[in-house]
Scaffold this motif. Structure first.
Motif, PDB file in Angstrom:
ATOM      1  N   HIS A 169       2.297 -24.784 -40.707  1.00 38.75           N
ATOM      2  CA  HIS A 169       1.315 -24.940 -39.618  1.00 38.75           C
ATOM      3  C   HIS A 169       1.806 -24.258 -38.350  1.00 38.75           C
ATOM      4  CE1 HIS A 169      -1.797 -26.902 -37.167  1.00 38.75           C
ATOM      5  NE2 HIS A 169      -0.831 -27.076 -36.263  1.00 38.75           N
ATOM      6  N   GLU A 170       3.102 -24.424 -38.042  1.00 43.05           N
ATOM      7  CA  GLU A 170       3.660 -23.838 -36.824  1.00 43.05           C
ATOM      8  C   GLU A 170       3.574 -22.316 -36.853  1.00 43.05           C
ATOM      9  OE1 GLU A 170       7.992 -23.747 -34.572  1.00 43.05           O
ATOM     10  OE2 GLU A 170       7.424 -25.528 -35.729  1.00 43.05           O
ATOM     11  N   TYR A 171       3.872 -21.725 -38.029  1.00 46.57           N
ATOM     12  CA  TYR A 171       3.798 -20.268 -38.129  1.00 46.57           C
ATOM     13  C   TYR A 171       2.347 -19.778 -38.126  1.00 46.57           C
ATOM     14  CZ  TYR A 171       8.713 -19.119 -38.624  1.00 46.57           C
ATOM     15  OH  TYR A 171      10.035 -18.907 -38.370  1.00 46.57           O
ATOM     16  N   ALA A 172       1.430 -20.595 -38.634  1.00 45.92           N
ATOM     17  CA  ALA A 172       0.016 -20.214 -38.580  1.00 45.92           C
ATOM     18  C   ALA A 172      -0.446 -20.113 -37.132  1.00 45.92           C
ATOM     19  CB  ALA A 172      -0.829 -21.231 -39.347  1.00 45.92           C
ATOM     20  N   VAL A 201      -7.283 -19.606 -37.891  1.00 43.27           N
ATOM     21  CA  VAL A 201      -6.131 -19.044 -38.610  1.00 43.27           C
ATOM     22  C   VAL A 201      -5.461 -20.118 -39.457  1.00 43.27           C
ATOM     23  CG1 VAL A 201      -3.899 -17.899 -38.356  1.00 43.27           C
ATOM     24  CG2 VAL A 201      -5.794 -17.306 -36.824  1.00 43.27           C
ATOM     25  N   VAL A 202      -5.320 -21.324 -38.905  1.00 41.71           N
ATOM     26  CA  VAL A 202      -4.706 -22.433 -39.640  1.00 41.71           C
ATOM     27  C   VAL A 202      -5.488 -22.718 -40.913  1.00 41.71           C
ATOM     28  CG1 VAL A 202      -4.210 -24.915 -39.593  1.00 41.71           C
ATOM     29  CG2 VAL A 202      -3.619 -23.477 -37.619  1.00 41.71           C
ATOM     30  N   ARG A 203      -6.826 -22.764 -40.801  1.00 41.10           N
ATOM     31  CA  ARG A 203      -7.661 -23.045 -41.978  1.00 41.10           C
ATOM     32  C   ARG A 203      -7.551 -21.922 -43.007  1.00 41.10           C
ATOM     33  NH1 ARG A 203     -11.238 -24.834 -37.911  1.00 41.10           N
ATOM     34  NH2 ARG A 203     -12.363 -22.863 -37.970  1.00 41.10           N
ATOM     35  N   ARG A 204      -7.484 -20.673 -42.525  1.00 46.62           N
ATOM     36  CA  ARG A 204      -7.383 -19.534 -43.448  1.00 46.62           C
ATOM     37  C   ARG A 204      -6.065 -19.595 -44.216  1.00 46.62           C
ATOM     38  NH1 ARG A 204      -9.326 -16.591 -47.243  1.00 46.62           N
ATOM     39  NH2 ARG A 204      -8.713 -14.388 -47.229  1.00 46.62           N
ATOM     40  N   ALA A 249      -1.624 -16.693 -35.001  1.00 48.76           N
ATOM     41  CA  ALA A 249      -2.819 -16.564 -34.166  1.00 48.76           C
ATOM     42  C   ALA A 249      -2.468 -15.934 -32.818  1.00 48.76           C
ATOM     43  CB  ALA A 249      -3.466 -17.938 -33.957  1.00 48.76           C
ATOM     44  N   GLY A 250      -1.319 -16.346 -32.258  1.00 47.27           N
ATOM     45  CA  GLY A 250      -0.887 -15.770 -30.987  1.00 47.27           C
ATOM     46  C   GLY A 250      -0.543 -14.300 -31.111  1.00 47.27           C
ATOM     47  N   LEU A 251       0.133 -13.922 -32.190  1.00 51.57           N
ATOM     48  CA  LEU A 251       0.500 -12.517 -32.388  1.00 51.57           C
ATOM     49  C   LEU A 251      -0.735 -11.636 -32.533  1.00 51.57           C
ATOM     50  CD1 LEU A 251       3.479 -12.877 -34.919  1.00 51.57           C
ATOM     51  CD2 LEU A 251       3.625 -12.138 -32.536  1.00 51.57           C
ATOM     52  N   LEU A 252      -1.765 -12.197 -33.142  1.00 44.38           N
ATOM     53  CA  LEU A 252      -2.990 -11.429 -33.377  1.00 44.38           C
ATOM     54  C   LEU A 252      -3.930 -11.445 -32.173  1.00 44.38           C
ATOM     55  CD1 LEU A 252      -3.783 -12.586 -37.026  1.00 44.38           C
ATOM     56  CD2 LEU A 252      -2.829 -10.392 -36.312  1.00 44.38           C
ATOM     57  N   GLY A 253      -3.658 -12.373 -31.254  1.00 45.68           N
ATOM     58  CA  GLY A 253      -4.556 -12.490 -30.099  1.00 45.68           C
ATOM     59  C   GLY A 253      -5.848 -13.191 -30.460  1.00 45.68           C
ATOM     60  N   ILE A 254      -5.830 -14.049 -31.470  1.00 51.60           N
ATOM     61  CA  ILE A 254      -7.017 -14.811 -31.876  1.00 51.60           C
ATOM     62  C   ILE A 254      -6.987 -16.153 -31.152  1.00 51.60           C
ATOM     63  CG2 ILE A 254      -8.216 -15.934 -33.791  1.00 51.60           C
ATOM     64  CD1 ILE A 254      -7.150 -13.742 -35.624  1.00 51.60           C
ATOM     65  N   LEU A 255      -7.958 -16.407 -30.284  1.00 54.48           N
ATOM     66  CA  LEU A 255      -7.956 -17.626 -29.476  1.00 54.48           C
ATOM     67  C   LEU A 255      -8.225 -18.871 -30.303  1.00 54.48           C
ATOM     68  CD1 LEU A 255      -9.872 -16.320 -26.318  1.00 54.48           C
ATOM     69  CD2 LEU A 255      -7.400 -16.515 -26.679  1.00 54.48           C
ATOM     70  N   ALA A 294      -7.644  -7.126 -40.490  1.00 50.31           N
ATOM     71  CA  ALA A 294      -6.785  -6.575 -41.536  1.00 50.31           C
ATOM     72  C   ALA A 294      -5.385  -7.186 -41.459  1.00 50.31           C
ATOM     73  CB  ALA A 294      -6.710  -5.056 -41.402  1.00 50.31           C
ATOM     74  N   ALA A 295      -4.864  -7.351 -40.224  1.00 51.36           N
ATOM     75  CA  ALA A 295      -3.537  -7.942 -40.045  1.00 51.36           C
ATOM     76  C   ALA A 295      -3.526  -9.394 -40.520  1.00 51.36           C
ATOM     77  CB  ALA A 295      -3.112  -7.858 -38.585  1.00 51.36           C
ATOM     78  N   LEU A 296      -4.595 -10.118 -40.229  1.00 52.43           N
ATOM     79  CA  LEU A 296      -4.688 -11.520 -40.660  1.00 52.43           C
ATOM     80  C   LEU A 296      -4.653 -11.622 -42.177  1.00 52.43           C
ATOM     81  CD1 LEU A 296      -5.147 -14.534 -40.160  1.00 52.43           C
ATOM     82  CD2 LEU A 296      -7.613 -14.068 -40.087  1.00 52.43           C
ATOM     83  N   GLU A 297      -5.420 -10.762 -42.848  1.00 49.30           N
ATOM     84  CA  GLU A 297      -5.488 -10.844 -44.306  1.00 49.30           C
ATOM     85  C   GLU A 297      -4.165 -10.453 -44.960  1.00 49.30           C
ATOM     86  OE1 GLU A 297      -8.035 -12.256 -46.086  1.00 49.30           O
ATOM     87  OE2 GLU A 297      -8.392 -12.778 -43.993  1.00 49.30           O
ATOM     88  N   GLU A 298      -3.353  -9.622 -44.292  1.00 53.64           N
ATOM     89  CA  GLU A 298      -2.057  -9.252 -44.849  1.00 53.64           C
ATOM     90  C   GLU A 298      -0.979 -10.270 -44.499  1.00 53.64           C
ATOM     91  OE1 GLU A 298       1.130  -5.515 -44.966  1.00 53.64           O
ATOM     92  OE2 GLU A 298      -0.779  -5.298 -43.907  1.00 53.64           O
ATOM     93  N   ALA A 299      -1.069 -10.856 -43.298  1.00 60.93           N
ATOM     94  CA  ALA A 299      -0.015 -11.764 -42.836  1.00 60.93           C
ATOM     95  C   ALA A 299      -0.236 -13.200 -43.288  1.00 60.93           C
ATOM     96  CB  ALA A 299       0.076 -11.714 -41.307  1.00 60.93           C
ATOM     97  N   ALA A 300      -1.488 -13.612 -43.435  1.00 63.53           N
ATOM     98  CA  ALA A 300      -1.763 -15.004 -43.803  1.00 63.53           C
ATOM     99  C   ALA A 300      -1.099 -15.410 -45.122  1.00 63.53           C
ATOM    100  CB  ALA A 300      -3.271 -15.246 -43.855  1.00 63.53           C
TER     101      ALA A 300
END
Length: 630
Positions: free
Chosen positions: A416-419, A434-437, A423-429, A397-403
């Motif tokens: 790219h840098e913020y993407a 995240v970059v592609r999304r 990913a780090g803020l969300l804990g997504i390895l 849910a956070a990814l879909e709102e923040a992306a």
């Protein structure tokens, strides 16, 4: 009806206030080369500096939207003044007393509506200041003292007090010669239930709101008493001179510092502006009872000279509470309208800069402003914080709102840098996921804004009307003609008297030929070298508004040489234009000889051959001797 201002007084006003001084109240101007100044145009939205001012000629021109004119027309356009109001504003600044054709001097009955309303506000501001020193004004002085502002600070910002009675200011302004209509129209009073006028501000602390030129155009008033049932802050309503979306409190004090420092600090209230300025943050401004919006952005951008090649910084300060975060996210929505960096300084414990100064001292406020967080980073962190990212559902849910927030970043490398940071803020390895999304949403936003961010994108603003003819300054074919016309307008002494011998037919572009015709009607370049108002004469001689606009454009456009234009440079273009005309004629005569062929006698052919020979000799002479061969 007000009499017509005398022409000699209008000219005196023009001479007294240089155009760069007047324009400089609204636009940061930098060296544009060739004695010209340039800045971000105040009449259309742009990301490059295409607005030029010629101090020596007293004119401006924007190469983007084609707006142009002199000092008076600049004020008329930017402030929506009448001609008389613009002249009266400049006369007041220059301490010039105007005379009118009907006789008499600058009497109140003859002043324009806006001038009268500004004068009423000036008188009201001085009266409010006096009331702060009265016994009743003690409640206002106590309020200021509790927030760390002494009498000197109050005087510096013009803070005053509105007495608690119903019509104290109304009676005072009547005594100063202002009509009820003017007092009501200026928003200084309102209509009472019984039909009479009552003061708009009563029993309140009052801050004068000034425009960029330092004129009082409205007031902001703060409630002081518990029995006051009105709003905490009450501002002047929309009036002919006050548009809340067009003013920033403190802009008159901060404008030069903003331009000098390349930084603007946007705070929320009047006392915050005062606190910032008193601790040395002299670039602070605030909105006046409204959200920071697009028109405010334009004001800041002009002062920052905010272009894609020069990036200043705008720092927003908001309380750290929920309301402050909401305001910061609103500011984020406008971020891409800046070329400048945008940052946010969140005050600790929900304190505003005024409270922070009281609690922790001057240095704490300075440190707050000096250590802001990029607005994108704040928006990301605030968005992610609303979700439980320790669970898969929360991370999704956070990814879909923040992306979509990251996808709005125009610079691909920063996006790219913020993407990756997201990913780090969300804990997504899997950072690349995240970059592609983000890239996918960014593509959707470009292709269909509604699909990308589910928000309706405003229709693009209508572009200013452009002239029927469009001349490209970079066109090699017209370069010589354009440069020579510019020299004749800007440096007539360098091209005279030779220029005056050139015919209109030597200029192949009809607009340039029309300007040449206007120069001739104005007396020619030789005459222009001896009179100070030559440009005005050329403008008067131009056949229509389009040619007048072109005259202004060519007057402010820098001469295309790195050195100061001199006789050698001018001579080069005099020769190049004449040689081009001679060579065109050579081509015509050769064609004529070819058509005549054997159809005429040698005697009839001789004059044509003689003209060709003379033209070739003249061209060789120009090629060898340069301007000396003209």
């Amino acid at each position: 009806m007000a009499g017509r201002i005398r022409d000699e007084d209008v000219q005196a006003v023009r001479s007294a206030l240089p155009i760069d001084v007047v324009v400089g109240d609204y636009v940061q101007l930098a060296n544009g080369g060739g004695g010209q100044l340039k800045g971000v145009c105040p009449f259309h939205d742009e990301k490059s500096a295409s607005f030029y001012v010629s101090p020596s000629k007293g004119v401006f021109h924007c190469f983007g939207c084609q707006e142009s004119g002199d000092t008076i027309s600049f004020l008329m356009k930017i402030e929506h003044f009448s001609f008389a109001e613009a002249v009266e504003r400049m006369a007041a600044q220059a301490n010039i007393t105007l005379r009118y054709e009907e006789g008499g001097y600058n009497t109140r009955g003859q002043q324009g509506e806006r001038t009268r309303l500004v004068e009423a506000h000036k008188v009201a501001a001085a009266w409010y200041r006096e009331q702060l020193e009265t016994p009743e004004g003690e409640i206002g002085r106590a309020f200021l003292a509790e927030r760390g502002f002494d009498a000197e600070a109050a005087a510096r910002f013009g803070v005053g007090y509105a007495p608690a009675g119903w019509e104290h200011l109304v009676r005072y302004l009547r005594g100063k010669g202002f009509t009820d209509k003017e007092v009501l129209q200026g928003g200084l009073a309102s209509q009472g239930q019984r039909g009479g006028l009552i003061d708009r501000f009563r029993g309140r602390l009052v801050w004068p709101i000034r425009d960029a030129a330092g004129e009082v155009v409205g007031f902001g008033a703060r409630r002081l008493r518990e029995d006051d049932n009105g709003p905490k802050y009450l501002n002047t309503p929309e009036t002919p001179i006050y548009k809340k979306s067009h003013v920033l409190y403190g802009i008159d004090l901060a404008k030069k510092e903003i331009a000098k420092a390349g930084r603007a600090v946007v705070v929320e209230g009047y006392t915050d502006v005062m606190a910032c300025h008193l601790v040395g943050v002299t670039t602070a401004v605030a909105t006046c009872g409204t959200a920071f919006a697009e028109d405010h952005i334009k004001i800041i951008r002009r002062l920052l000279m905010d272009t894609s090649s020069y990036r200043g910084e705008t720092v927003f300060t908001f309380d750290g509470d929920a309301a402050g975060q909401k305001a910061a996210l609103r500011a984020f929505e406008d971020d891409q309208k800046f070329a400048a960096r945008t940052s946010i300084a969140i005050t600790p414990g929900g304190m505003d800069p005024c409270e922070l100064r009281l609690a922790k001292g001057d240095e704490a406020v300075r440190e707050l402003i000096e250590n802001p967080v990029p607005l994108f980073e704040f928006a990301l962190r605030s968005t992610v914080a609303r979700h439980r990212v320790d669970a898969a559902e929360g991370r999704a849910a956070a990814l879909e709102e923040a992306a979509p927030i990251v996808a709005k970043i125009k610079d691909p490398s920063i996006r790219h840098e913020y993407a990756v940071q997201l990913a780090g803020l969300l804990g997504i390895l899997d950072e690349q996921f995240v970059v592609r999304r983000v890239a996918q949403i960014s593509r959707w936003q470009r292709e269909s804004p509604q699909q990308g961010n589910r928000m309706r994108t405003p229709a693009p603003a209508p572009q200013p009307a452009r002239p029927a003819f469009r001349l490209d300054p970079r066109d090699p074919a017209g370069f010589v003609e354009r440069e020579l016309i510019k020299l004749a307008l800007q440096y007539p002494e360098l091209v005279s008297p030779a220029f005056d011998q050139y015919g209109e037919d030597e200029f192949t572009a009809p607009p340039y030929a029309a300007v040449r015709r206007a120069i001739g009607r104005a007396g020619g370049a030789a005459y222009g070298a001896s009179v100070p108002n030559f440009l005005a004469l050329v403008q008067e001689a131009a056949e229509d508004s389009q040619i007048r606009g072109l005259v202004t454009e060519l007057t402010v456009e820098p001469i295309r040489t790195r050195r100061k234009p001199d006789a050698l440079y001018a001579g080069e273009f005099l020769v190049r234009l004449r040689r081009a005309a001679v060579q065109r004629r050579v081509t015509e005569v050769r064609g004529q000889l070819q058509r005549l062929g054997n159809r005429v006698s040698p005697e009839e052919l001789a004059p044509v051959q003689q003209e060709l020979w003379a033209l070739q000799q003249y061209d060789d002479n120009l090629k060898t001797r340069g301007a000396a061969g003209l």
